[in-house]
Design an enzyme around this catalytic site. Structure first.
Site, PDB file in Angstrom:
ATOM      1  CB  CYS A  84      -5.441   6.061  -3.488  1.00  0.00           C
ATOM      2  SG  CYS A  84      -5.312   6.275  -5.270  1.00  0.00           S
ATOM      3  CD  GLU A  85     -12.062   7.411  -6.797  1.00  0.00           C
ATOM      4  OE1 GLU A  85     -12.266   7.889  -7.918  1.00  0.00           O
ATOM      5  OE2 GLU A  85     -12.887   7.493  -5.863  1.00  0.00           O
ATOM      6  CG  HIS A  86      -7.053   6.941  -9.067  1.00  0.00           C
ATOM      7  ND1 HIS A  86      -6.594   8.224  -8.891  1.00  0.00           N
ATOM      8  CD2 HIS A  86      -8.319   7.060  -9.540  1.00  0.00           C
ATOM      9  CE1 HIS A  86      -7.534   9.082  -9.240  1.00  0.00           C
ATOM     10  NE2 HIS A  86      -8.592   8.396  -9.633  1.00  0.00           N
ATOM     11  CG  HIS A  87      -2.762   3.332  -7.773  1.00  0.00           C
ATOM     12  ND1 HIS A  87      -2.789   4.710  -7.824  1.00  0.00           N
ATOM     13  CD2 HIS A  87      -2.301   2.919  -8.978  1.00  0.00           C
ATOM     14  CE1 HIS A  87      -2.359   5.115  -9.001  1.00  0.00           C
ATOM     15  NE2 HIS A  87      -2.055   4.055  -9.723  1.00  0.00           N
ATOM     16  CD  GLN A 125      -4.976  15.612  -0.276  1.00  0.00           C
ATOM     17  OE1 GLN A 125      -4.115  14.765  -0.499  1.00  0.00           O
ATOM     18  NE2 GLN A 125      -4.690  16.810   0.190  1.00  0.00           N
ATOM     19  CG  HIS A 153      -1.675  10.780  -1.923  1.00  0.00           C
ATOM     20  ND1 HIS A 153      -2.980  10.522  -2.260  1.00  0.00           N
ATOM     21  CD2 HIS A 153      -1.656  12.044  -1.420  1.00  0.00           C
ATOM     22  CE1 HIS A 153      -3.723  11.581  -1.982  1.00  0.00           C
ATOM     23  NE2 HIS A 153      -2.940  12.517  -1.469  1.00  0.00           N
ATOM     24  CB  CYS A 155      -0.776   5.627  -5.197  1.00  0.00           C
ATOM     25  SG  CYS A 155      -1.418   7.296  -5.038  1.00  0.00           S
TER      26      CYS A 155
END
Length: 191
Positions: A84-87, A125, A153, A155
């Site tokens: 996940c590019e956010h976390h 995703q 996920h 996250c």
């Protein structure tokens, strides 16, 4: 700005940063169990982001074969692991791909390889689903492509809302799969 590093330089830079992360987290990087952790983490991150080093279209082009078969081809339950590019936490699941050939087929092992190219990048995703669909559609030029991606996920599971059983499903369709009948046939064959 992306710089060009050799693999060894990349591992060295990542190792130093992981050492800093461990230290700033309050741990002693010289503790027996952590001495080699920065290097192991660096090598793991290098592998988990190895998709940036590959071109998915080239993978398809390497195994395209002229064939008159023009019915649905489905490869399902293709496992994948991504970040996940956010976390920077993993998400993982299965992808299901179908296409209707238009004069060419592709070696079946190439579709999972295409998924790995995009999954082994920092991702969301929704984009992962679209990138896989687009490269198959643009390179193979079939009568249509369908993809369904189901993922869990970390996250959402380890932090934030902490929902252990949640799954996310994304889908995308082109060509003949825009037709409800064809799309429903694909979805029914996934069950």
């Amino acid at each position: 700005m992306k710089e060009s590093f050799t693999k060894e330089e990349k591992i060295s830079h990542l190792k130093n940063r992981y050492s800093d992360i461990i230290s700033f987290s309050g741990e002693d990087v010289e503790r027996e169990g952590l001495i080699k952790t920065p290097e192991r983490a660096a090598k793991a991150m290098d592998f988990l982001t190895s998709g940036y080093n590959h071109n998915a279209a080239d993978i398809i082009l390497s195994a395209m074969f002229k064939e008159s078969y023009n019915e649905m081809v489905i490869v399902k339950d293709i496992e994948f692991y991504s970040m996940c590019e956010h976390h920077l936490l993993p998400f993982y699941g299965k992808a299901h791909i179908a296409y209707i050939p238009n004069g060419y087929i592709v070696g079946l092992s190439k579709l999972p390889r295409v998924i790995d190219v995009y999954a082994r990048r920092f991702q969301v995703q929704e984009r992962l689903t679209q990138e896989i669909l687009d490269v198959i559609d643009q390179t193979l030029n079939p009568h249509g492509v369908a993809i369904v991606v189901e993922a869990s996920h970390m996250c959402m599971m380890m932090r934030g809302v902490q929902k252990q059983s949640s799954k996310t499903t994304t889908s995308a369709f082109t060509g003949e799969f825009k037709n409800v009948e064809t799309r429903n046939e694909f979805l029914q064959l996934l069950k």
